[in-house]
Design a protein around this motif. Structure first.
Motif, short mmCIF file in Angstrom:
data_model
loop_
_atom_site.label_atom_id
_atom_site.label_comp_id
_atom_site.label_asym_id
_atom_site.label_seq_id
_atom_site.Cartn_x
_atom_site.Cartn_y
_atom_site.Cartn_z
N ALA A 26 0.85 -1.20 0.00
CA ALA A 26 0.00 0.00 0.00
C ALA A 26 0.89 1.24 0.00
CB ALA A 26 -0.94 -0.01 1.19
N TYR A 66 -4.84 -6.44 6.52
CA TYR A 66 -6.28 -6.23 6.37
C TYR A 66 -7.02 -7.55 6.52
CZ TYR A 66 -5.83 -8.03 1.57
OH TYR A 66 -5.58 -8.82 0.46
N PRO A 76 -8.90 -2.64 6.65
CA PRO A 76 -7.46 -2.53 6.88
C PRO A 76 -7.09 -2.02 8.27
CG PRO A 76 -8.24 -0.65 5.61
CD PRO A 76 -9.43 -1.55 5.82
N THR A 125 0.38 -3.77 10.21
CA THR A 125 0.73 -2.85 9.13
C THR A 125 2.09 -2.23 9.46
OG1 THR A 125 -1.53 -2.35 8.44
CG2 THR A 125 0.14 -0.65 8.01
N LEU A 146 -3.77 0.80 -1.30
CA LEU A 146 -4.27 -0.55 -1.06
C LEU A 146 -5.32 -0.91 -2.11
CD1 LEU A 146 -4.46 -3.10 0.74
CD2 LEU A 146 -6.26 -1.92 2.02
#
Length: 346
Positions: free
Chosen positions: A60, A67, A108, A116, A139
């Motif tokens: 992303a 996610y 996400p 992340t 994303l």
């Protein structure tokens, strides 16, 4: 999270000054309010699901974004965006409801949450609104989603609104809790009445190095206090909180949260690559895609939606969820899911 219950009058007055002047007609200043059925149990279904399933990862832009995904791969895409101090478990009950209707649901973990991670150690740990929004757009690019219905609350509401305003071609419809809460740095410099300023205590705490250290050392108790304050009638249990609190162990979490709130008060700089987007938002960007705004008790006197009605120029509805706190999708999953489904039809 922004605490509105103590500064709703100032919020309404300030936003009215910047947005209602753009109202094109008397009718446009009044929300089309669609109330839930009388006697409906808005909290029905809350807590039924305790798993997000297998967490996936995708490129992303500057981050590798974690996610959860629900529903058929060929379903109409929905992106559900969480706030602070929360995580995708806010949608643990919403996502299955939408998946059962054939939607492809992507939830996400925003930068600084969960697994992340930034792809480079040298990337600025930037929490400003357009940086977060670009992560989400990136994303969508990776997942080959050209256009989606966007829903969110708190940071997620702001992010959804930013995407709808700056990249409307990527947004079929938007469901933002608390309406239009895009940050305006100039407006944020204006003082509020003392009682209203009290509601922002944690932002002023974060403005200090003691606040940074305190949040780093006590983030579990700190975030649990925010949950209780923002949703005083939501009686969540420890297991519910702990599932989400694990997302705050992200190594960049403190840096992202502190930068976000300092940036909003002009105490930390943004990055040059986002400046043009921020200027467009500051100039009064409106949202022309179909929208259903949701309001809860957290919004106080601003829950009627009149203060931000002029910011939404397309097909529009406004719904008020009395008795619900700030974490609307987790507290009232069925009304939130219904708003998403209805927005898809506007």
């Amino acid at each position: 999270m922004i605490s509105r219950r103590r500064f709703t009058q100032a919020f309404a007055a300030g936003l009215a000054a910047t947005s209602l002047a753009a109202c094109s007609s008397p009718a446009a200043s009044q929300p089309a309010v669609a109330q839930p059925a009388a006697g409906a149990d808005l909290r029905a279904g809350s807590g039924e699901h305790t798993s997000l399933g297998t967490i996936k990862h995708a490129d992303a832009g500057l981050v590798s974004m974690a996610y959860a995904e629900f529903g058929p791969a060929d379903g109409k895409p929905v992106l559900l965006l969480h706030g602070w101090p929360y995580d995708p478990y806010s949608y643990a009950d919403v996502a299955p409801l939408l998946a059962a209707q054939g939607f492809r649901v992507i939830v996400p973990f925003l930068r600084g949450f969960g697994s992340t991670v930034f792809k480079s150690a040298s990337t600025v740990r930037n929490g400003q609104q357009t940086a977060i929004a670009q992560d989400v757009v990136a994303l969508m690019d990776t997942l080959k989603i050209d256009k989606a219905i966007l829903g969110g609350y708190d940071w997620g509401s702001r992010t959804a609104a930013v995407i709808a305003a700056l990249w409307p071609q990527r947004c079929q419809a938007v469901v933002p809790v608390s309406g239009y809460i895009v940050a305006n740095l100039k407006a944020n410099l204006q003082p509020l009445p003392p009682a209203a300023e009290l509601g922002w205590w944690y932002q002023y705490y974060f403005a200090t190095e003691r606040g940074r250290a305190g949040y780093a050392a006590n983030r579990h108790d700190f975030t649990k206090l925010i949950w209780k304050t923002a949703s005083p009638t939501w009686h969540f249990d420890d297991a519910t909180f702990d599932r989400s609190a694990a997302a705050f162990d992200n190594p960049d979490h403190v840096a992202i949260v502190i930068h976000n709130y300092r940036w909003r008060l002009s105490l930390a700089p943004g990055e040059p690559q986002y400046e043009a987007y921020e200027q467009k938002l500051a100039a009064g960007a409106t949202i022309g895609v179909p929208a259903i705004t949701l309001a809860s008790d957290f919004d106080g006197a601003a829950k009627d939606g009149k203060a931000y009605r002029a910011k939404f120029t397309g097909k529009y509805e406004h719904r008020i969820l009395d008795g619900i706190g700030h974490n609307v999708p987790q507290e009232a999953p069925r009304p939130f899911a219904q708003a998403i489904a209805d927005a898809a039809k506007l």
